[in-house]
Design a protein around this motif. Structure first.
Motif, PDB file in Angstrom:
ATOM      1  N   LEU A 182      -9.104   7.054  17.860  1.00 28.79           N
ATOM      2  CA  LEU A 182      -8.079   7.426  16.830  1.00 28.79           C
ATOM      3  C   LEU A 182      -7.777   5.928  15.991  1.00 28.79           C
ATOM      4  N   PRO A 183      -7.324   6.628  14.446  1.00 26.23           N
ATOM      5  CA  PRO A 183      -7.497   4.482  13.825  1.00 26.23           C
ATOM      6  C   PRO A 183      -5.600   4.668  14.105  1.00 26.23           C
ATOM      7  N   GLY A 184      -5.238   3.578  13.902  1.00 26.76           N
ATOM      8  CA  GLY A 184      -4.302   3.261  13.421  1.00 26.76           C
ATOM      9  C   GLY A 184      -2.967   3.464  12.741  1.00 26.76           C
ATOM     10  N   GLU A 185      -2.039   3.246  13.020  1.00 28.94           N
ATOM     11  CA  GLU A 185      -0.669   3.461  11.813  1.00 28.94           C
ATOM     12  C   GLU A 185      -1.561   2.724  10.139  1.00 28.94           C
ATOM     13  N   LEU A 186      -1.744   3.077   9.453  1.00 31.70           N
ATOM     14  CA  LEU A 186      -1.761   2.451   8.053  1.00 31.70           C
ATOM     15  C   LEU A 186      -0.211   1.429   7.564  1.00 31.70           C
ATOM     16  N   ALA A 187      -1.040   0.218   7.327  1.00 35.58           N
ATOM     17  CA  ALA A 187       0.126  -0.842   7.028  1.00 35.58           C
ATOM     18  C   ALA A 187       0.769  -0.007   5.544  1.00 35.58           C
ATOM     19  N   ARG A 188       1.870   0.058   5.280  1.00 32.11           N
ATOM     20  CA  ARG A 188       2.216   0.636   4.498  1.00 32.11           C
ATOM     21  C   ARG A 188       3.163  -0.430   3.175  1.00 32.11           C
ATOM     22  N   ASP A 189       2.876  -0.406   1.920  1.00 36.38           N
ATOM     23  CA  ASP A 189       4.370  -1.345   1.166  1.00 36.38           C
ATOM     24  C   ASP A 189       5.207  -0.632   1.078  1.00 36.38           C
ATOM     25  N   GLN A 190       6.975  -1.322   1.062  1.00 40.62           N
ATOM     26  CA  GLN A 190       7.890  -0.442   1.534  1.00 40.62           C
ATOM     27  C   GLN A 190       8.405  -0.232   0.315  1.00 40.62           C
ATOM     28  N   ALA A 191       8.268  -0.740  -1.507  1.00 46.30           N
ATOM     29  CA  ALA A 191       9.015  -0.707  -1.766  1.00 46.30           C
ATOM     30  C   ALA A 191       7.662   0.374  -2.900  1.00 46.30           C
ATOM     31  N   THR A 192       6.538   0.892  -2.115  1.00 43.69           N
ATOM     32  CA  THR A 192       5.858   1.806  -3.479  1.00 43.69           C
ATOM     33  C   THR A 192       6.020   2.723  -2.556  1.00 43.69           C
ATOM     34  N   GLY A 193       5.236   2.543  -1.127  1.00 39.51           N
ATOM     35  CA  GLY A 193       4.508   3.920  -0.573  1.00 39.51           C
ATOM     36  C   GLY A 193       3.044   3.649  -0.549  1.00 39.51           C
ATOM     37  N   LEU A 194       2.725   2.509  -1.388  1.00 41.70           N
ATOM     38  CA  LEU A 194       1.142   2.358  -0.893  1.00 41.70           C
ATOM     39  C   LEU A 194       0.556   1.667   0.408  1.00 41.70           C
ATOM     40  N   LEU A 195      -1.001   1.797   0.203  1.00 45.07           N
ATOM     41  CA  LEU A 195      -1.140   0.800   1.211  1.00 45.07           C
ATOM     42  C   LEU A 195      -1.164  -0.765   0.948  1.00 45.07           C
ATOM     43  N   ALA A 196      -0.836  -1.798   2.124  1.00 41.47           N
ATOM     44  CA  ALA A 196       0.285  -2.587   2.063  1.00 41.47           C
ATOM     45  C   ALA A 196      -0.919  -4.088   1.797  1.00 41.47           C
ATOM     46  N   ARG A 197      -0.554  -4.670   1.950  1.00 37.76           N
ATOM     47  CA  ARG A 197      -1.613  -6.351   1.501  1.00 37.76           C
ATOM     48  C   ARG A 197      -2.785  -6.232   3.053  1.00 37.76           C
ATOM     49  N   SER A 198      -1.932  -5.818   4.270  1.00 35.82           N
ATOM     50  CA  SER A 198      -2.752  -6.217   5.097  1.00 35.82           C
ATOM     51  C   SER A 198      -3.412  -5.076   5.486  1.00 35.82           C
ATOM     52  N   TYR A 199      -3.551  -3.548   5.084  1.00 36.96           N
ATOM     53  CA  TYR A 199      -4.709  -3.014   5.277  1.00 36.96           C
ATOM     54  C   TYR A 199      -6.148  -3.545   4.352  1.00 36.96           C
ATOM     55  N   ILE A 200      -5.489  -3.939   3.161  1.00 44.01           N
ATOM     56  CA  ILE A 200      -6.854  -3.997   2.248  1.00 44.01           C
ATOM     57  C   ILE A 200      -7.604  -5.226   2.169  1.00 44.01           C
ATOM     58  N   GLU A 201      -7.285  -6.389   2.929  1.00 37.70           N
ATOM     59  CA  GLU A 201      -7.457  -7.025   3.343  1.00 37.70           C
ATOM     60  C   GLU A 201      -9.090  -7.196   4.582  1.00 37.70           C
ATOM     61  N   GLN A 202      -8.192  -5.562   5.436  1.00 40.26           N
ATOM     62  CA  GLN A 202      -9.488  -5.279   6.671  1.00 40.26           C
ATOM     63  C   GLN A 202     -10.351  -4.293   5.776  1.00 40.26           C
ATOM     64  N   ALA A 203      -9.772  -3.081   5.415  1.00 37.30           N
ATOM     65  CA  ALA A 203     -10.584  -1.881   4.632  1.00 37.30           C
ATOM     66  C   ALA A 203     -11.489  -2.754   3.772  1.00 37.30           C
ATOM     67  N   LEU A 204     -11.494  -3.571   2.743  1.00 30.50           N
ATOM     68  CA  LEU A 204     -12.374  -4.117   2.043  1.00 30.50           C
ATOM     69  C   LEU A 204     -13.633  -3.901   2.565  1.00 30.50           C
ATOM     70  N   PRO A 205     -13.360  -5.520   3.000  1.00 23.36           N
ATOM     71  CA  PRO A 205     -14.315  -5.924   4.039  1.00 23.36           C
ATOM     72  C   PRO A 205     -15.398  -4.954   4.359  1.00 23.36           C
ATOM     73  N   ALA A 206     -14.421  -4.161   5.299  1.00 19.73           N
ATOM     74  CA  ALA A 206     -15.699  -3.501   5.628  1.00 19.73           C
ATOM     75  C   ALA A 206     -16.037  -1.922   5.138  1.00 19.73           C
ATOM     76  N   GLN A 207     -15.329  -1.454   3.446  1.00 14.14           N
ATOM     77  CA  GLN A 207     -16.073  -0.762   3.115  1.00 14.14           C
ATOM     78  C   GLN A 207     -17.614  -1.248   2.339  1.00 14.14           C
ATOM     79  N   ILE A 208     -17.318  -2.295   2.438  1.00  9.50           N
ATOM     80  CA  ILE A 208     -18.299  -3.640   1.369  1.00  9.50           C
ATOM     81  C   ILE A 208     -19.691  -3.544   2.753  1.00  9.50           C
ATOM     82  N   ARG A 209     -19.344  -3.485   3.456  1.00 11.64           N
ATOM     83  CA  ARG A 209     -20.872  -3.136   4.266  1.00 11.64           C
ATOM     84  C   ARG A 209     -21.179  -2.280   4.622  1.00 11.64           C
ATOM     85  N   GLN A 210     -20.100  -1.072   4.546  1.00 15.13           N
ATOM     86  CA  GLN A 210     -20.832  -0.257   4.916  1.00 15.13           C
ATOM     87  C   GLN A 210     -21.646   0.929   3.889  1.00 15.13           C
TER      88      GLN A 210
END
Length: 715
Positions: free
Chosen positions: A564-592
């Motif tokens: 099961l995927p963990g809960e996605l970190a969200r930015d409170q002001a915009t509701g978008l994905l937070a920096r902590s998610y970007i730091e994990q997700a983007l390198p994984a997407q690049i390797r994929q």
């Protein structure tokens, strides 16, 4: 933080007057809310350090506040240095003071050109050149006091009582190998106590003592209180500080090596360990990386002593092995060894066999073959010369023994892993490097051989492996290159490939798998070699020894949760994905994407105020409106958008080439230009930079850095 804005601006003004160096104040969303002395400070910071500092601050803002205030000294490329003080109100992080990057010495024009190319790639950025030209030079011995001043101003802002200073940055994790409470810090001390603890000679004596005892805990305690402020500056060459620091490292490494040998750590392995660390330090140019390697180096020598004590041989056997280590190139007989240790030949022979599991002859040959492998890998001398240097009288005998211990003839071993005597050198280099990467791991595991049966290096992109398996005598020998799924008797890569998971997630992963009705526990450990990520797999047959202590229902429920995927970190002001998610997700997407050989692009957006309000910051409402409109342009299956920090937003586009990404970036600019002109109340400007995965931008950090430089040129 806004209520403290005026006071923060006063603090930055005071810092500049005291040090001559500029600084910024970030809020908890990484917005720059104050700076001094000029607008060029945040602009230069965006060119030189916003990506890595932003990542670091995001991590700090997510941590539990420390009991005492911390001043971080962060090293960027080419030893550009920033001091950082995170600001807490009660138990909540509300921002940070960050100094502008400074050089510890003035760079020559050639060094500046190299740094510009390293940071910006082939696309030379004039904004970066201007930023480097404005970057001040601060002598190294002033860096730590600057951090203390910054911390004092932070303390004055929020009335904290105590602080310490911490070194960070570089490519190494500052806390790797250390418990969290032992992060490298310098605590306030009484002058006499500080002088005693920082005495170079007293530190040397303490380290030497605890290495000989194999006391890793005491080593950690000592090393945790050392940082760059501990360097005796009068003993270093300020003109080439990094070279001088490397020389000090080599001296310390030699000290630790011989202290370990004196404590009966295996001579050849300890010398090899020192050689490996010295080779590694020569590849480093970041000060913090060198300090972190020093910690690992000293700790490794203490661990070598500790492991040797756990598996210690009796004194006569230890004396015999040490004699072999020193005299393997000479003729060694049982009679000579028996006389050396003071025992009868028969008794010594039986004792060696009982404690080592090998005959005296095999013990001698094992040391000689290990020495010959180094000569074959690192020199171009002939096999005959190698044989004679390690104590063999005849080349044929050497070749036969070498084949027994490695599975290769000397010529095959050199062509596969070492320096070829002809044009095969370049082809052999990758395999030689892979072998050298795995060999330190195997040296550790060799003392615990019951923990694994097979080790191999896997390249998940090409699905190739380089196996290292145990032969009949228990020695680890290299096998030929093969497809990764061949071991399992399959025709294609496994659907739940553990190496793919470790590669994409860049973390250790484990699974159970079957082969020929046997069950294997597989551990996949990602390792970086020459900027390429590989995976080391360690396999253990657990068919007859695996036990699971859990109720069947409880175990079933637990296993279901693993995917099961963990809960996605969200930015409170915009509701978008937070920096902590970007730091994990983007390198994984690049390797994929690399593994699947598919394109990947990013768009970095900066939401700016209108030209008439250059010093203003876009409101949360304006950022939220931007997020809503931009999200509607994306395909959810292959893209996402997150708030990278402050007024920066990052869009990730899987399976998208740069041309398409540039078109989308232009569409975003046009839409917001129209919104502003149509009087909808969203009076902002949006600059966008599109970058795609390629040789010049092979990873997330390079992609974002190139995008930041391009955005900086849009000013």
């Amino acid at each position: 933080m806004q209520r403290y804005l005026e006071k923060a601006a006063q603090s930055l003004n005071a810092f500049h007057k005291a040090t001559g160096v500029g600084a910024l104040c970030f809020d908890a969303q990484l917005n720059v809310i104050a700076y001094h002395p000029s607008r060029k400070i945040p602009d230069d910071f965006a060119c030189l350090g916003i990506h890595r500092i932003g990542t670091f601050l995001t991590e700090q803002f997510g941590k539990t506040p420390p009991n005492e205030h911390v001043a971080h000294t962060f090293f960027l490329e080419s030893n550009l240095v920033c001091n950082i003080a995170v600001l807490y109100k009660d138990t909540s992080p509300i921002g940070a003071f960050v100094t502008q990057p400074v050089f510890i010495r003035k760079l020559s024009q050639a060094e500046t050109d190299i740094l510009v190319r390293d940071i910006s790639g082939q696309h030379i950025s004039q904004a970066l050149r201007d930023a480097l030209r404005r970057t001040p030079v601060v002598p190294y011995d002033r860096i730590m006091p600057m951090g203390q001043i910054l911390s004092s101003l932070a303390l004055a802002l929020f009335c904290k009582e105590d602080f310490h200073q911490q070194l960070c940055g570089g490519s190494c994790d500052p806390d790797e190998g250390l418990p969290p409470e032992k992060a490298m810090t310098v605590h306030p001390q009484q002058p006499e106590e500080a002088a005693a603890k920082q005495s170079v000679y007293s530190i040397y004596l303490m380290l030497q003592k605890h290495i000989r005892l194999g006391d890793t805990k005491a080593i950690l305690d000592i090393m945790s209180n050392l940082n760059a402020g501990s360097i005796p500056m009068d003993q270093l060459d300020r003109e080439d500080f990094v070279r001088s620091l490397k020389n000090s490292f080599i001296k310390s490494c030699a000290m630790g090596c011989f202290a370990a040998i004196e404590a009966n750590a295996p001579y050849s392995k300890t010398i090899d360990l020192a050689d490996a660390y010295i080779r590694q330090v020569e590849t480093l140019n970041n000060i913090n990386d060198i300090y972190e390697l020093m910690k690992k180096c000293v700790l490794s020598f203490a661990q070598a002593v500790a492991i040797n004590r756990m598996i210690a041989h009796s004194k006569p056997v230890r004396q015999a092995i040490e004699y072999i280590d020193f005299h393997y190139s000479e003729k060694i007989t049982l009679s000579v060894l028996a006389q050396h240790v003071g025992l009868s030949e028969t008794y010594l022979s039986n004792l060696i066999k009982k404690e080592t599991g090998l005959t005296l002859s095999d013990n001698i040959n094992k040391v000689r073959i290990d020495a010959s492998k180094k000569l074959l890998l690192d020199t171009n001398i002939s096999s005959l010369d190698v044989a004679q240097r390690v104590g063999f009288s005849y080349q044929n005998h050497f070749a036969a023994v070498f084949k027994k211990f490695t599975g290769f003839s000397p010529v095959e071993f050199r062509r596969t892993f070492g320096r070829a005597l002809d044009d095969e050198l370049e082809e052999a280099a990758p395999q030689r490097l892979l072998y050298q990467m795995v060999e330190p791991l195997l040296n550790v595991l060799e003392n615990f051989s019951e923990f694994f049966d097979i080790a191999r290096v896997v390249n998940p992109i090409s699905h190739r492996t380089w196996n290292l398996a145990s032969d009949a005598s228990g020695r680890l020998v290299p096998d030929e290159e093969a497809a990764c799924h061949q071991f399992w008797g399959r025709h294609e890569s496994c659907g739940n490939c553990i190496s793919k998971a470790a590669f994409v997630q860049n973390r250790t992963c484990m699974k159970l798998d079957c082969r020929n009705e046997r069950v294997y526990l597989v551990m996949a450990i990602p390792k970086t070699l020459d900027k390429q990520l590989y995976v080391v797999e360690v396999l253990k047959d657990v068919t007859d020894c695996l036990r699971i202590e859990a109720e069947e229902k409880s175990l079933e429920d637990t296993l279901k949760k693993l995917d099961l995927p963990g809960e996605l970190a969200r930015d409170q002001a915009t509701g978008l994905l937070a920096r902590s998610y970007i730091e994990q997700a983007l390198p994984a997407q690049i390797r994929q994407s690399k593994m699947l050989n598919k394109p990947l692009s990013i768009i970095l957006c900066r939401v700016n105020p209108p030209p008439s309000q250059l010093d203003a910051t876009p409101s949360d409402a304006e950022l939220k409106a931007f997020a809503k409109v931009t999200s509607g342009l994306l395909t959810p299956q292959e893209s996402w958008i997150g708030r990278y920090g402050g007024n920066f937003f990052l869009i990730s586009l899987e399976n998208t080439c740069k041309k398409s990404a540039v078109e989308l970036a232009g569409q975003i600019r046009d839409i917001f230009g129209n919104i502003g002109r149509n009087g909808t109340g969203l009076s902002v400007q949006v600059n966008c930079s599109a970058q795609s995965l390629c040789e010049q931008t092979p990873n997330a950090e390079d992609l974002i850095r190139r995008a930041l430089l391009e955005l900086q040129g849009c000013n």
